[in-house]
Design a protein around this motif. Structure first.
Motif, mmCIF file in Angstrom:
data_model
loop_
_atom_site.group_PDB
_atom_site.id
_atom_site.type_symbol
_atom_site.label_atom_id
_atom_site.label_comp_id
_atom_site.label_asym_id
_atom_site.label_seq_id
_atom_site.Cartn_x
_atom_site.Cartn_y
_atom_site.Cartn_z
ATOM 1 N N THR A 132 14.305 -4.684 33.225
ATOM 2 C CA THR A 132 15.699 -4.850 33.658
ATOM 3 C C THR A 132 16.039 -3.892 34.793
ATOM 4 O O THR A 132 16.777 -4.245 35.725
ATOM 5 N N VAL A 133 15.498 -2.683 34.725
ATOM 6 C CA VAL A 133 15.734 -1.710 35.799
ATOM 7 C C VAL A 133 15.009 -2.146 37.068
ATOM 8 O O VAL A 133 15.512 -1.945 38.177
ATOM 9 N N CYS A 134 13.827 -2.749 36.923
ATOM 10 C CA CYS A 134 13.106 -3.250 38.094
ATOM 11 C C CYS A 134 13.901 -4.338 38.813
ATOM 12 O O CYS A 134 13.917 -4.404 40.049
ATOM 13 N N LEU A 253 24.238 -5.109 36.378
ATOM 14 C CA LEU A 253 24.684 -3.938 35.625
ATOM 15 C C LEU A 253 25.453 -4.356 34.369
ATOM 16 O O LEU A 253 25.321 -3.719 33.321
ATOM 17 N N ALA A 254 26.242 -5.431 34.473
ATOM 18 C CA ALA A 254 26.978 -5.911 33.302
ATOM 19 C C ALA A 254 26.015 -6.391 32.218
ATOM 20 O O ALA A 254 26.259 -6.197 31.018
ATOM 21 N N ALA A 255 24.893 -7.013 32.625
ATOM 22 C CA ALA A 255 23.900 -7.467 31.647
ATOM 23 C C ALA A 255 23.176 -6.294 30.995
ATOM 24 O O ALA A 255 22.669 -6.418 29.878
ATOM 25 N N MET A 256 23.114 -5.141 31.677
ATOM 26 C CA MET A 256 22.420 -3.968 31.148
ATOM 27 C C MET A 256 23.350 -3.029 30.392
ATOM 28 O O MET A 256 22.897 -1.991 29.887
ATOM 29 N N ALA A 257 24.646 -3.346 30.307
ATOM 30 C CA ALA A 257 25.636 -2.422 29.747
ATOM 31 C C ALA A 257 25.313 -2.090 28.298
ATOM 32 O O ALA A 257 24.946 -2.957 27.507
ATOM 33 N N GLN A 258 25.448 -0.801 27.959
ATOM 34 C CA GLN A 258 25.225 -0.325 26.600
ATOM 35 C C GLN A 258 26.529 -0.035 25.863
ATOM 36 O O GLN A 258 26.532 0.175 24.662
ATOM 37 N N THR A 259 27.619 0.026 26.610
ATOM 38 C CA THR A 259 28.912 0.329 26.020
ATOM 39 C C THR A 259 30.000 -0.390 26.815
ATOM 40 O O THR A 259 29.801 -0.738 27.985
ATOM 41 N N ASP A 260 31.139 -0.604 26.181
ATOM 42 C CA ASP A 260 32.288 -1.218 26.846
ATOM 43 C C ASP A 260 33.342 -0.189 27.219
ATOM 44 O O ASP A 260 34.427 -0.542 27.690
ATOM 45 N N ASP A 261 33.041 1.085 27.009
ATOM 46 C CA ASP A 261 34.023 2.135 27.275
ATOM 47 C C ASP A 261 34.276 2.273 28.775
ATOM 48 O O ASP A 261 33.414 1.976 29.609
ATOM 49 N N ARG A 284 31.210 2.398 39.932
ATOM 50 C CA ARG A 284 31.160 3.631 39.124
ATOM 51 C C ARG A 284 31.306 3.307 37.640
ATOM 52 O O ARG A 284 30.576 3.850 36.794
ATOM 53 N N GLN A 285 32.227 2.419 37.305
ATOM 54 C CA GLN A 285 32.413 2.056 35.914
ATOM 55 C C GLN A 285 31.203 1.308 35.354
ATOM 56 O O GLN A 285 30.799 1.528 34.202
ATOM 57 N N ALA A 286 30.612 0.428 36.179
ATOM 58 C CA ALA A 286 29.431 -0.314 35.718
ATOM 59 C C ALA A 286 28.249 0.625 35.488
ATOM 60 O O ALA A 286 27.493 0.458 34.515
ATOM 61 N N ILE A 290 26.048 1.525 31.697
ATOM 62 C CA ILE A 290 24.622 1.403 31.381
ATOM 63 C C ILE A 290 24.002 2.731 30.983
ATOM 64 O O ILE A 290 22.937 2.761 30.356
ATOM 65 N N SER A 291 24.646 3.846 31.328
ATOM 66 C CA SER A 291 24.059 5.160 31.028
ATOM 67 C C SER A 291 24.841 5.941 29.987
ATOM 68 O O SER A 291 24.287 6.823 29.333
ATOM 69 N N GLY A 292 26.132 5.629 29.830
ATOM 70 C CA GLY A 292 26.952 6.365 28.873
ATOM 71 C C GLY A 292 27.436 7.705 29.382
ATOM 72 O O GLY A 292 28.137 8.421 28.657
ATOM 73 N N VAL A 293 27.070 8.082 30.603
ATOM 74 C CA VAL A 293 27.513 9.343 31.204
ATOM 75 C C VAL A 293 27.961 9.065 32.638
ATOM 76 O O VAL A 293 27.560 8.068 33.245
#
Length: 449
Positions: A132-134, A253-261, A284-286, A290-293
């Protein structure tokens, strides 16, 4: 249990591995035989049907892991197809290992040597992020190429204007700004009156309309006007393609998202203003999701820099157990070869790893020259002692440390400020001077002003 191959004398740790020597026309493959008492070598064409037969040939021999030689771009398709077939693929650079004195060099020998070293556990795989990162990395790299091409066409437009003595770059700060592009489009549309062109100025321009008009009188040669027109068409076409890429990047990036925050707003007011001005807040939000930070909390790291870092490495840095290994992979760790206790001068090796992230961090470090942050004070201190080049390298290394700490451990970045850094540096210097004076039999006494 460790098995020994009596022919080569190496302890064999895995039997179910294969080695592939990659080429532009054909691939040589070495794998265990069906009976398991030897090795088979076969070559396959580099076409897609040839690769499908290669995969079937490996599956027939119950191979589970494959060592793939990194040769140009020819390894990419075999690597992707082998991963899709659920093989464990190890991408290796065997330049040092295969140059063994006395060993014949051929494609057949190379694949055998790869398989032998892999079966003995002597091959270290190169870093490659998840699939996914590739996918994200391809989009970000293509977008960067388009940005460079658009900048080239912008320079051609400025050259055409200069050749007509239309000094738009003297009238406004940026040719691709609001006022600059409005003037260029009016010229292409047929407007020649400098006062009407100057009337297109944005209200935020510092120069007056009269000062701008003075720079916009030219001799309007037909060939230069045609070049300007074609340059503007290319500029607009690339801008449209960039908009498509930006939408596709946000979808990936939306497909890779780990959180909705939603990330908290940037603490740096100036940085928050620039992000809003450039329209980078959705990106920035996207990236946060994907990283949570939020890596943009680190001084000097903008949204584009964070986008490059996450598209090259991804949010998971567990492949690097320590930050020193991560920094070494970025080629930001100083290295001095030593032989016989003396430094050895060696020719500079070409950058082979993560050049994009390294360059992004070095560019970010350059922006800290006048920063009032602790990193800015560190940059100026190193520049004063060792020069600007060393300061950029050292500060980029500091930024890489914070990227690792924030991504790997979630450690929040807190800027202590330039004053606190200068005070701590002064106290450390006093401590060193006091220790030196004590060794020489003196006492260090402060003098009140």
């Amino acid at each position: 249990m460790v098995m020994t191959d009596e022919r080569d004398g190496f302890p064999v740790l895995r039997r179910d591995v294969a080695g592939i020597d990659v080429g532009s026309e054909e691939h040589w493959v070495c794998a265990p035989s069906r009976t398991g008492d030897g090795r088979d070598v076969e070559r396959f064409p580099a076409t897609t049907p040839g690769l499908e037969r290669l995969i079937a040939w490996l599956q027939d021999r119950r191979v589970r892991a494959v060592a793939l030689e990194r040769t140009g771009v020819y390894w990419i398709v075999p690597h992707e197809m082998l991963e899709q077939a659920e093989f464990e693929v190890r991408l290796v650079d065997t330049r040092e290992l295969r140059r063994v004195p006395g060993r014949p060099k051929s494609d057949r020998r190379d694949c055998e040597w790869l398989q032998r070293l892999f079966s003995c556990g002597l091959l270290r795989g190169a870093f490659r992020p998840p699939e996914t990162v590739c996918l994200l990395r391809t989009l970000v790299r293509d977008r960067a190429t388009l940005i460079a091409e658009r900048a080239d066409w912008l320079r051609r437009m400025q050259k055409a204007l200069d050749q007509m003595n239309v000094r738009v770059h003297r009238a406004v700060a940026d040719l691709d700004g609001v006022t600059g592009m409005a003037i260029v489009r009016a010229i292409v549309g047929g407007e020649r009156d400098p006062h009407r062109l100057a009337a297109l100025r944005d209200y935020r321009c510092q120069k007056t309309e009269a000062a701008i008009a003075e720079q916009l009188t030219g001799h309007w040669r037909a060939d230069h006007l045609f070049s300007l027109q074609q340059g503007l068409k290319m500029y607009d076409a690339i801008t449209d393609r960039l908009a498509d890429y930006e939408r596709e990047i946000l979808q990936q990036l939306a497909a890779m998202a780990q959180t909705d925050d939603t990330p908290p707003p940037p603490t740096n007011v100036n940085k928050a203003r620039m992000i809003q001005k450039r329209g980078e807040e959705p990106l920035r939000q996207a990236l946060y999701r994907i990283s949570g930070v939020d890596l943009t909390t680190i001084d000097a790291l903008g949204v584009e820099t964070v986008n490059v870092i996450l598209s090259e490495y991804g949010p998971d840095l567990s492949r690097f157990p320590t930050e020193k290994q991560f920094i070494a992979h970025l080629r930001l760790a100083p290295h001095q070869a030593i032989s016989g206790g003396k430094p050895v001068r060696t020719p500079k090796k070409p950058q082979r790893r993560s050049a994009r992230v390294t360059m992004a961090l070095r560019m970010a470090a350059t922006s800290l020259r006048r920063s009032r942050s602790a990193l800015g004070a560190y940059y100026r201190r190193i520049a004063q002692r060792l020069g600007a080049d060393v300061a950029v390298f050292a500060t980029a290394r500091k930024l890489a440390q914070w990227v690792y700490r924030v991504l790997r451990w979630g450690q929040p970045y807190v800027d202590e400020g330039a004053a606190v850094y200068e005070h701590r540096y002064r106290q450390a210097r006093i401590t060193r001077l006091a220790a030196t004076a004590k060794d020489l039999g003196y006492a260090l006494v402060s003098v009140e002003a």
